[in-house]
Write an enzyme that holds these catalytic residues in place. Sequence first.
Site, short mmCIF file in Angstrom:
data_model
loop_
_atom_site.label_atom_id
_atom_site.label_comp_id
_atom_site.label_asym_id
_atom_site.label_seq_id
_atom_site.Cartn_x
_atom_site.Cartn_y
_atom_site.Cartn_z
N CYS A 2 -0.19 2.50 2.17
CA CYS A 2 0.16 3.14 0.91
C CYS A 2 -0.65 4.44 0.78
O CYS A 2 -1.64 4.63 1.49
CB CYS A 2 -0.16 2.26 -0.29
SG CYS A 2 0.66 0.65 -0.30
N ARG A 16 1.95 7.49 -6.35
CA ARG A 16 1.68 6.65 -5.19
C ARG A 16 2.97 6.37 -4.44
O ARG A 16 4.06 6.33 -5.01
CB ARG A 16 1.00 5.34 -5.59
CG ARG A 16 1.82 4.21 -6.19
CD ARG A 16 2.36 3.20 -5.18
NE ARG A 16 1.39 2.55 -4.34
CZ ARG A 16 0.69 1.46 -4.65
NH1 ARG A 16 0.86 0.88 -5.83
NH2 ARG A 16 -0.14 0.92 -3.80
N ASN A 79 -3.30 -1.57 0.31
CA ASN A 79 -3.62 -2.53 1.36
C ASN A 79 -4.93 -2.17 2.06
O ASN A 79 -5.16 -1.00 2.42
CB ASN A 79 -2.45 -2.56 2.36
CG ASN A 79 -2.44 -3.84 3.18
OD1 ASN A 79 -2.88 -4.88 2.71
ND2 ASN A 79 -1.93 -3.77 4.40
#
Length: 328
Positions: A2, A16, A79
């Site tokens: 991400c 994001r 993550n």
Amino acid sequence: MCTSLAFTGSHPCFGRNLDLEESFGEQIVITPRSFPLTFRRLPCQKNHYAIIGMAHVAGGVPLYAEAVNEKGLYMAGLNFPGNACYFPHADDGAAEAAPYELIPWLLGQCATIEETKDLLERLRLLDEPFAPGLPSAPLHWHLSDGHTSLVLESMADGLHIHTDPVGVLTNNPPFDFHLTNLRQYLNLTAASPENRFHSALSLSPFGQGMGSLGLPGDPSPVSRFVRAAFYKWNSPWAEEEVGRMTQCFHVLDGVAMVPGSVRTPEDKLDQTTYSCCICPGEAGVTYYYKTASNQRICAVRMAEHQMDQTELAVFPLKTEQDICWHNP
């Protein structure tokens, strides 16, 4: 995989990319002020700041991937496998939260980064999953109030709280590596490069964009961090919200996962499932998004009347490609 961005200043916005091989049942969810926020080992927040973000709702509980509260405080989980570490319960006075509780716990009660600091200094993240079949994701978090940004990393040696002067977060390695690695790219420039090879040689660029030769283009977390930082810090910035939102998506597009370019060890396609840009404003917080299958920008605004409701407001994503036809 991400990428998270915090554009700070007088007109902040946050964005994001969520990169994943499959959907997690995501929907845009507004948690109003009077919807009780319950926690395993922390006091219930019966009244709190309203929150909007992307979440999977399980058992009536919004499990946020990222969100912004009505005061403009942003938080996103990214993550962090192999480095994230959560701990068992201990009766030692620490504030103990499960990872899925962290976003609503902080956004429910804090308006600024400064208000989060006392809470974070006594925080322990617990190794307690939400439910069987929903294990705790290995995450680290990006947090910003539009003026200051932080990175939170719970590792084997405890919780690390980093000030993030870049306003960018990706994935592994830990955040301090990314800041050090950025020093390798000091010669990058958005301007036309000067001849530093030697003054005796008449050398000049033969095309536009050659000042950023060496900008890494691969989708690895380290390269995406450098690329996102370069695009963000060289971004033109608009006073109006639509212009800021549009530029935020341009930066996110520059670090998005093209379907087919990355395969997981299980031979699944890692792709940018959705991109979002969240803009606090006088009319309320607006959550803009687009998905892998629908590139038209859609939006949900958290207005005052929605913040005063008592039940979650859930908005399914528009995932079918929406094409604007100009017919003769």
